[in-house]
Scaffold this motif. Structure first.
Motif, PDB file in Angstrom:
ATOM      1  N   ARG A  27      29.512   5.883   4.106  1.00 21.30           N
ATOM      2  CA  ARG A  27      29.731   4.567   4.213  1.00 21.30           C
ATOM      3  C   ARG A  27      30.157   3.894   2.793  1.00 21.30           C
ATOM      4  NH1 ARG A  27      26.184   0.326   6.485  1.00 21.30           N
ATOM      5  NH2 ARG A  27      27.140  -1.447   5.931  1.00 21.30           N
ATOM      6  N   VAL A  29      31.421   0.809   0.810  1.00 21.60           N
ATOM      7  CA  VAL A  29      31.403  -0.712   1.026  1.00 21.60           C
ATOM      8  C   VAL A  29      31.742  -1.395  -0.315  1.00 21.60           C
ATOM      9  CG1 VAL A  29      29.251  -0.926   2.562  1.00 21.60           C
ATOM     10  CG2 VAL A  29      29.145  -0.855  -0.040  1.00 21.60           C
ATOM     11  N   VAL A  55      19.772  -6.485  -2.199  1.00 22.96           N
ATOM     12  CA  VAL A  55      20.264  -5.257  -2.148  1.00 22.96           C
ATOM     13  C   VAL A  55      19.984  -4.622  -3.594  1.00 22.96           C
ATOM     14  CG1 VAL A  55      22.751  -5.706  -2.763  1.00 22.96           C
ATOM     15  CG2 VAL A  55      22.369  -3.634  -1.661  1.00 22.96           C
ATOM     16  N   VAL A  81      26.995   3.536   0.426  1.00 24.24           N
ATOM     17  CA  VAL A  81      25.649   3.396   0.755  1.00 24.24           C
ATOM     18  C   VAL A  81      24.818   4.821   1.025  1.00 24.24           C
ATOM     19  CG1 VAL A  81      24.179   2.767   2.764  1.00 24.24           C
ATOM     20  CG2 VAL A  81      26.126   1.419   2.293  1.00 24.24           C
ATOM     21  N   ARG A  83      21.307   6.796   1.752  1.00 21.63           N
ATOM     22  CA  ARG A  83      19.912   6.588   2.569  1.00 21.63           C
ATOM     23  C   ARG A  83      18.943   7.409   1.457  1.00 21.63           C
ATOM     24  NH1 ARG A  83      19.216   5.625   7.900  1.00 21.63           N
ATOM     25  NH2 ARG A  83      17.241   7.018   7.832  1.00 21.63           N
ATOM     26  N   SER A 108      17.583   2.423   2.229  1.00 20.81           N
ATOM     27  CA  SER A 108      19.119   2.900   1.830  1.00 20.81           C
ATOM     28  C   SER A 108      19.363   1.903   0.528  1.00 20.81           C
ATOM     29  CB  SER A 108      20.101   2.805   2.687  1.00 20.81           C
ATOM     30  OG  SER A 108      20.294   1.333   3.035  1.00 20.81           O
ATOM     31  N   HIS A 109      20.428   2.137  -0.365  1.00 19.15           N
ATOM     32  CA  HIS A 109      20.755   1.414  -1.283  1.00 19.15           C
ATOM     33  C   HIS A 109      22.289   1.745  -1.675  1.00 19.15           C
ATOM     34  CE1 HIS A 109      19.867   5.471  -3.118  1.00 19.15           C
ATOM     35  NE2 HIS A 109      20.792   5.089  -3.958  1.00 19.15           N
ATOM     36  N   VAL A 110      22.767   1.003  -2.557  1.00 16.00           N
ATOM     37  CA  VAL A 110      24.210   1.195  -2.886  1.00 16.00           C
ATOM     38  C   VAL A 110      24.717   1.761  -4.098  1.00 16.00           C
ATOM     39  CG1 VAL A 110      26.549   0.147  -3.133  1.00 16.00           C
ATOM     40  CG2 VAL A 110      24.959  -0.849  -1.643  1.00 16.00           C
TER      41      VAL A 110
END
Length: 126
Positions: A27, A29, A55, A81, A83, A108-110
């Motif tokens: 995903r 972002v 975040v 993103v 997990r 999760s993190h970016v």
């Protein structure tokens, strides 16, 4: 004999179970106007979104590169993103108990390449 081989093949085909689902697609972002709250790790930092959510952003940096962002800066970032499990906070260098708990709960993190970070000019928070 042919019938026995055919039955065994059919039975084995049925024993394979349901097909294994493919992992979800990444995903992507883009987050605008993030405010860097703290930089507690060599390759990661906490930021607050315009909605007030915290975040964790992990930067993919060249080896031995210094962290290119500072507390208080406003950023636009584009990333994926990712997990993560409960051990991620320790691997990321997060040590404050409340930050470990939040990062573990979020799950999760970016993940952002350094080239995909843009400092918003003239928007440094006091």
């Amino acid at each position: 004999m042919f019938l026995l081989v055919a039955v065994v093949v059919l039975l084995l085909a049925g024993c394979a179970g349901p097909p294994v689902p493919e992992p979800p697609a990444p995903r992507h972002v883009t987050l605008h106007d993030l405010v860097v709250e703290s930089v507690p790790a060599d390759t990661g930092f906490w930021a607050r979104t315009s909605d007030g959510d915290r975040v964790w952003v992990t930067l993919v940096l060249p080896e031995r590169a210094p962290m290119p962002v500072q507390e208080g800066e406003r950023l636009d970032v584009t990333g994926v993103v990712v997990r993560h499990g409960p051990g991620f906070a320790a691997r990321a260098g997060v040590t404050a108990a409340w930050d470990v708990e939040l990062l573990t709960r979020q799950g999760s993190h970016v993940r952002v390449e350094q080239a995909d970070v843009r400092v918003v000019p003239g928007a440094r928070r006091a």
